[in-house]
Design a protein around this motif. Sequence first.
Motif, mmCIF file in Angstrom:
data_model
loop_
_atom_site.group_PDB
_atom_site.id
_atom_site.type_symbol
_atom_site.label_atom_id
_atom_site.label_comp_id
_atom_site.label_asym_id
_atom_site.label_seq_id
_atom_site.Cartn_x
_atom_site.Cartn_y
_atom_site.Cartn_z
ATOM 1 N N VAL A 197 47.205 34.661 52.113
ATOM 2 C CA VAL A 197 47.560 34.577 50.701
ATOM 3 C C VAL A 197 48.851 33.778 50.561
ATOM 4 N N GLU A 198 48.800 32.739 49.750
ATOM 5 C CA GLU A 198 49.954 31.859 49.594
ATOM 6 C C GLU A 198 50.803 32.192 48.375
ATOM 7 N N GLY A 199 50.183 32.610 47.291
ATOM 8 C CA GLY A 199 50.933 32.860 46.060
ATOM 9 C C GLY A 199 50.363 34.012 45.270
ATOM 10 N N ASP A 200 51.063 34.370 44.193
ATOM 11 C CA ASP A 200 50.648 35.496 43.374
ATOM 12 C C ASP A 200 49.340 35.226 42.637
ATOM 13 N N ASP A 201 49.021 33.959 42.437
ATOM 14 C CA ASP A 201 47.816 33.607 41.687
ATOM 15 C C ASP A 201 46.654 33.265 42.615
ATOM 16 N N ASP A 202 46.666 33.801 43.811
ATOM 17 C CA ASP A 202 45.630 33.518 44.793
ATOM 18 C C ASP A 202 44.252 33.887 44.247
ATOM 19 N N TYR A 203 43.263 33.052 44.554
ATOM 20 C CA TYR A 203 41.909 33.263 44.030
ATOM 21 C C TYR A 203 41.333 34.590 44.508
ATOM 22 N N PHE A 204 41.561 34.945 45.756
ATOM 23 C CA PHE A 204 41.032 36.195 46.296
ATOM 24 C C PHE A 204 41.566 37.395 45.511
ATOM 25 N N ILE A 205 42.846 37.354 45.169
ATOM 26 C CA ILE A 205 43.448 38.473 44.438
ATOM 27 C C ILE A 205 42.792 38.619 43.070
ATOM 28 N N ARG A 206 42.672 37.529 42.353
ATOM 29 C CA ARG A 206 42.077 37.582 41.014
ATOM 30 C C ARG A 206 40.619 38.016 41.062
ATOM 31 N N MET A 207 39.910 37.551 42.078
ATOM 32 C CA MET A 207 38.493 37.870 42.199
ATOM 33 C C MET A 207 38.276 39.353 42.505
ATOM 34 N N ALA A 208 39.056 39.902 43.427
ATOM 35 C CA ALA A 208 38.924 41.314 43.773
ATOM 36 C C ALA A 208 39.250 42.206 42.583
#
Length: 492
Positions: A197-208
Amino acid sequence: MPQSFYEEAYLIHKIVFGAGFFFFLLLVVIVVRNRAHRLPLPPGPKGYPLIGNALSLPSERPWLTYCQWSKRFGSDVIHLSALGQSIIILNSARSIYDLLERRSALYSDRPSTVMAGELVGYGDSPAFISNGPRHRTFRRLFSEVLIPRRVEEWRPLQEQKIQILVRGLTETPTAFRAHIRKYIASLVFEISHGHIVEGDDDYFIRMAKQVDDDISVLMVPGNFLVDFFSFLRYIPDWTGVPFKKKAKIFKQTLQNALNRPYQQVKEQIAAGNALPSFTASLIERKENPTEEDTAIFKWASFVFYTAGADTSVSVLSSFMLAMAVNPTKQRKAQAEIDRVIGSGRRPAFKDRLGLPYVESILKEVYRLNPVTPIAIPHNLNPTSDDEYRGWRIPKKSVVIANSWAVLHDAELYPSPFEFLPERYHQQEYQMNPDPRKFAFGYGRRVCPGQLLADDTVFISIVTILALFDIGPLTSGEEPKYTPHLIRLVPSS
């Protein structure tokens, strides 16, 4: 008399006796079945003709309504009916243990749903799939990385990743929810997909986050009329009916979450730069996987990262809230850490056995505000009714365990609405059971990742307590939890 006469008479006697015995057994079966059908159903609210209780099923905070019904009807087991579908609510540790644990062979299936299962696609998920060979395959795949020995191998990574949370809390402590989410995502996604994870807006975070939000809505009985009137699924999309619009959005989210992370790992393996991960191990185990293999691998990797993300975030958010409103408990835990570990190093997993009060805080966080107040529904075997404590449980009943009711039962947990870590190790509270028994599911459907999740929560809690003071609430009011099946402390 000739010998053959006696032989023939004996043979006729055996036939008559055998037939009589057969009809006797048949009569017993008929009597038992008739008796079972004469048994009363568990008590519950009175419904309307034909539709039953379909209009009174709660869509928000259903666990509280189930508790109210339990008190109103004086029973820990409640029966509802919605358009002919029986729903059984279990509001006590006893009923949950008796049915979902002791009779797990009968109650380990999942109810099929038109909305979540057919229209959106969750029917193939390990969490919602029916019992059978495919479900056993999923459990075997998870056990390869989630048995105690393998979970211990992840502890160095957990101790390393906690630095992300420490750094974030040091720089901007007021944004603690965002730091918790980024830390959990960094840990879970590296284990599941080798994703950094590189940043707060990471795609994985939003998707989960979106997946958990969708599931929280989809799994509440009564939220969608199509689950009771299945013929409604044939309504054309162009009509614009609300459930069809929602199903289309939910399905697109699910397909993205299933395919995009899996494809990312597959491409990294082909390029030779994939990090070790659960998903990489699945892809590499078969050079030419069948379509069925690929589907199973995608679902396994999907559940691994989505199930572990928001649930752990919710537990840690509850911990922060509990410490903010219970400063004396916080000071007591910090004193224990100072006494056992000192100030020369940070806490580690090796310290866990020497920190009983910190362990008690962890248990009380699980108990007071459970992440999943009601378990994912079970389904009774479709072949026959069951009998329990003089009640008839109709076949194919949807069975819901109200974990919130158990964790707030005053007989199990005195003063159930108070935050009392002392209840787990002081003499007067010795009978309080470990709430983790009710926090991770039941029977053959218990969460396979509970050891990894519990480790993550422990190292997070003890590190925060060792390095930071959690101040009082600034707003003067405790924030309210979201009313869904996966509960979160809202960010505002």
